[in-house]
Write a protein that holds these residues in place. Structure first.
Motif, PDB file in Angstrom:
ATOM      1  N   ARG A  87      42.567  20.687  97.880  1.00  0.00           N
ATOM      2  CA  ARG A  87      43.365  21.863  97.596  1.00  0.00           C
ATOM      3  C   ARG A  87      43.693  21.955  96.111  1.00  0.00           C
ATOM      4  O   ARG A  87      43.524  22.996  95.478  1.00  0.00           O
ATOM      5  N   GLN A  88      44.128  20.830  95.547  1.00  0.00           N
ATOM      6  CA  GLN A  88      44.501  20.810  94.136  1.00  0.00           C
ATOM      7  C   GLN A  88      43.293  21.079  93.244  1.00  0.00           C
ATOM      8  O   GLN A  88      43.406  21.759  92.228  1.00  0.00           O
ATOM      9  N   HIS A  89      42.131  20.518  93.634  1.00  0.00           N
ATOM     10  CA  HIS A  89      40.918  20.744  92.837  1.00  0.00           C
ATOM     11  C   HIS A  89      40.590  22.234  92.749  1.00  0.00           C
ATOM     12  O   HIS A  89      40.160  22.726  91.723  1.00  0.00           O
ATOM     13  N   ILE A  90      40.773  22.926  93.881  1.00  0.00           N
ATOM     14  CA  ILE A  90      40.517  24.369  93.898  1.00  0.00           C
ATOM     15  C   ILE A  90      41.492  25.066  92.945  1.00  0.00           C
ATOM     16  O   ILE A  90      41.099  25.889  92.119  1.00  0.00           O
ATOM     17  N   ILE A  91      42.773  24.702  93.069  1.00  0.00           N
ATOM     18  CA  ILE A  91      43.793  25.301  92.204  1.00  0.00           C
ATOM     19  C   ILE A  91      43.439  25.051  90.740  1.00  0.00           C
ATOM     20  O   ILE A  91      43.554  25.924  89.896  1.00  0.00           O
ATOM     21  N   ASP A  92      42.968  23.836  90.463  1.00  0.00           N
ATOM     22  CA  ASP A  92      42.671  23.475  89.075  1.00  0.00           C
ATOM     23  C   ASP A  92      41.419  24.142  88.534  1.00  0.00           C
ATOM     24  O   ASP A  92      41.173  24.102  87.333  1.00  0.00           O
ATOM     25  N   GLY A  93      40.603  24.695  89.424  1.00  0.00           N
ATOM     26  CA  GLY A  93      39.464  25.445  88.909  1.00  0.00           C
ATOM     27  C   GLY A  93      38.087  25.011  89.391  1.00  0.00           C
ATOM     28  O   GLY A  93      37.080  25.457  88.856  1.00  0.00           O
ATOM     29  N   LEU A  94      38.020  24.131  90.402  1.00  0.00           N
ATOM     30  CA  LEU A  94      36.713  23.835  90.989  1.00  0.00           C
ATOM     31  C   LEU A  94      36.427  24.886  92.056  1.00  0.00           C
ATOM     32  O   LEU A  94      37.351  25.419  92.665  1.00  0.00           O
ATOM     33  N   GLY A  95      35.144  25.139  92.275  1.00  0.00           N
ATOM     34  CA  GLY A  95      34.774  26.031  93.365  1.00  0.00           C
ATOM     35  C   GLY A  95      34.641  25.217  94.640  1.00  0.00           C
ATOM     36  O   GLY A  95      34.543  23.988  94.590  1.00  0.00           O
ATOM     37  N   ARG A  96      34.635  25.910  95.766  1.00  0.00           N
ATOM     38  CA  ARG A  96      34.476  25.186  97.025  1.00  0.00           C
ATOM     39  C   ARG A  96      33.115  24.497  97.098  1.00  0.00           C
ATOM     40  O   ARG A  96      32.984  23.412  97.659  1.00  0.00           O
TER      41      ARG A  96
END
Lengths: 266, 313
Positions: A87-96
């Motif tokens: 979840r945090q990775h997505i928030i930080d700017g990684l794509g799914r």
């Protein structure tokens, strides 16, 4: 790509459970070709640990150990859910897609490193065990080397799929054990019993494909002539069909994981 | 109006600037529960935009959609005028609900991973740790941190890439009074550097203290949106009563300084524009032939504005 790999490595490298598990796995993996011949039952089968059959034996023994790889992959993947770091990775700017790609790269690299280790260690064991210093036939059964790579990737893909499906470490490990031991075996039994061509399907179930012993060991050990023509008894590779099936299941498991991560609310 | 907080100075600079965020008919349901219903928000550059609403009003759901964690059922949104894509989020620093870190990694290692994701220089790690006062604990594992420290690390992580926009969801949750004051000061300090801030909160006081603009939502529905001054201003109110209430109401219809008029039991309540002049009002009504039996001037508290807005839904 390197960035995703570095992210993955930064996450797991200081993680104690990972270090212990991978350490134990590596020690067993390296010791394997030297210790198998000490099993009393196998002592008459010295040939198994010489070139070129060593590749088959090492592959066969390593299949048992890859259970540890499954636990590693399940643990590091379910951790991402329980720590809410996917979840945090997505928030930080990684794509799914990046979430899946990162893990996929990590597994590919791990499998590649293990394959190199398999070759180097297998060759050293083969040299030590060789009856005479003639290594000309060393690579005849080298087909088990890519077979090992595909087995490792396959087992990790299967674990990754279960980890994404259940999202809890205990549950995913339980599901893995349950599927590998009773569930698929029961399913195979049922398929063979019920359908006329049940065997066709049952042999293509994931564990049957990923854990593919293409040699009937019971027959081998009970057949008095087998020991005399071991080289003919043991094929030189896992065969084209199994190779394709392994790749197929790997694609299916990664595909399903990708689909879940893409569609899900994280 | 005395003691103007610093944001009042900022608010005039905001008009006419670009939209940082725009949502159109954004909606999300969990099963049969509609968490967010057709939400339209507009956040302009440099604003400190509060999303105010009671617990369960859909604030976190909205922010989760804006940050790519939840997929909206309907509607759309743009960041910086562009359709959402992962790379855009690198310019957004966010703290959503709870801090999410690897418990076994140190504060520094956790931020280094965030740095790799956001593709920013790791030299920023020390800067932001310093900013939130965690530099002395940089090498401690996240799991050893107190609630307040975890929250501050999350804010540090949000600041890591020096983002254009900061999204904060209940950033003072679980903090002690000192921690709350520190976080608010930090937010105001960041806003003064021209960053856009999107702040979700159920605490009215918090929104009033730090925000320039506000959207009030309840049960997933937008109730009001505008500048804090317009929506939640400390309006003066005048309560009036006379024997002939119908005549009083009629007379007040032509009274210019009253922005709004409503019946409240046996009283008429006027919301005033500017400072009310009791003498002038009394004289005006007397000239209309009305004698008051009750006249009371008081300041409408923020809670009243908030309750007024949320009660309408």
């Amino acid at each position: 790509m390197m960035r995703l790999l570095r992210i993955e490595w930064n996450k797991i490298q200081p993680y104690r459970a990972f270090r212990i598990l991978i350490g134990l796995y590596l020690v067993s993996f390296i010791a394997l070709p030297y210790s198998m011949e000490r099993i009393p039952f196998l002592q008459n089968w010295q040939q198994l640990f010489e070139f070129p059959t060593i590749w088959f034996s090492y592959y066969f023994g390593a299949e048992f150990l890859s259970f540890a790889l499954a636990i590693i992959i399940i643990t590091i993947t379910t951790n991402e859910y329980s720590n809410r770091t996917f979840r945090q990775h997505i928030i930080d700017g990684l794509g799914r897609n990046d979430l899946v790609t990162g893990k996929l790269l990590l597994m590919a690299v791990l499998a590649a490193v293990l394959m190199v280790l398999f070759v180097v260690n297998g060759y050293i064991a083969g040299m030590i065990n060789a009856f005479e210093a003639d290594y000309s036939g060393a690579w005849i059964k080298a087909g088990y080397i890519p077979g090992f790579f595909l087995h490792t990737v396959g087992i990790m893909a299967f674990s990754f799929f279960l980890a994404n499906l259940f999202r809890r470490t205990g549950l995913a490990i339980f599901a893995f054990i349950a599927w590998v031991f009773p569930v698929e075996l029961i399913l195979r039994g049922l398929l063979v019993g019920v359908a006329k061509d049940g065997g066709m399907i049952s042999d293509r179930l994931p564990v049957a494909v990923i854990y593919s012993s293409n040699v009937n060991l019971g027959e081998m050990f009970s057949n008095p002539t087998a020991i005399l023509n071991l080289n003919e008894f043991i094929p030189s590779s896992l065969g084209l069909e199994n190779t394709l099936m392994k790749i197929g299941w790997t694609v299916v498991f990664f595909g399903l994981s990708w689909w879940m991560i893409r569609r899900r609310d994280l | 109006m005395t003691d103007l907080p610093p944001y009042r100075i900022l608010s005039h600079q905001i008009e006419g600037l670009n939209n940082v965020l725009k949502t159109q008919a954004l909606a999300k349901s969990y099963g049969r529960i509609k968490a967010v219903k057709s939400l339209d928000l507009e956040v302009s550059e440099g604003a400190v935009f509060g999303i105010l609403g009671p617990n369960g009003s859909g604030k976190s759901t909205t922010l989760s959609m804006l940050l790519g964690i939840l997929t909206p059922d309907a509607g759309s949104f743009t960041w910086f005028g562009q359709a959402p894509e992962p790379a855009l989020r690198k310019d957004i620093g966010a703290l959503l609900e709870q801090p999410n870190f690897y418990p076994y990694l140190s504060a520094r290692k956790n931020l280094e991973i965030a740095c790799l994701i956001k593709e920013c220089s790791t030299t920023r790690v020390n800067t932001v740790l310093e900013q939130v006062g965690l530099l002395p604990r940089a090498e401690s594992a996240f799991k050893t941190f107190s609630t307040g420290m975890k929250q501050r690390l999350a804010i540090a992580s949000a600041l890591l890439a020096d983002p254009k926009v900061l999204v904060l969801d209940e950033p003072t949750n679980g903090l002690d009074p000192q921690g709350i004051a520190e976080v608010r000061e930090l937010i105001i300090a960041i806003a003064e550097r021209g960053k856009t801030i999107l702040l979700a909160s159920h605490i009215l006081d918090e929104v009033e203290k730090v925000c320039t603009h506000v959207a009030v939502i309840k049960q997933g529905q937008l109730l009001a949106q505008g500048s804090v001054l317009d929506i939640l201003r400390n309006q003066h109110q005048v309560e009036l009563r006379a024997d002939d209430m119908a005549a009083l109401e009629q007379a007040l219809a032509g009274y210019a300084p009253a922005a709004q008029r409503r019946r409240d039991g046996n009283l008429i309540v006027l919301s005033m524009i500017g400072e009310p002049d009791g003498t002038a009002l009394n004289r005006y009504l007397f000239e209309q032939g009305l004698v008051l039996s009750h006249l009371r001037i008081h300041k409408k508290r923020l809670e009243e504005s908030f309750l007024e807005i949320t009660a309408k839904a």
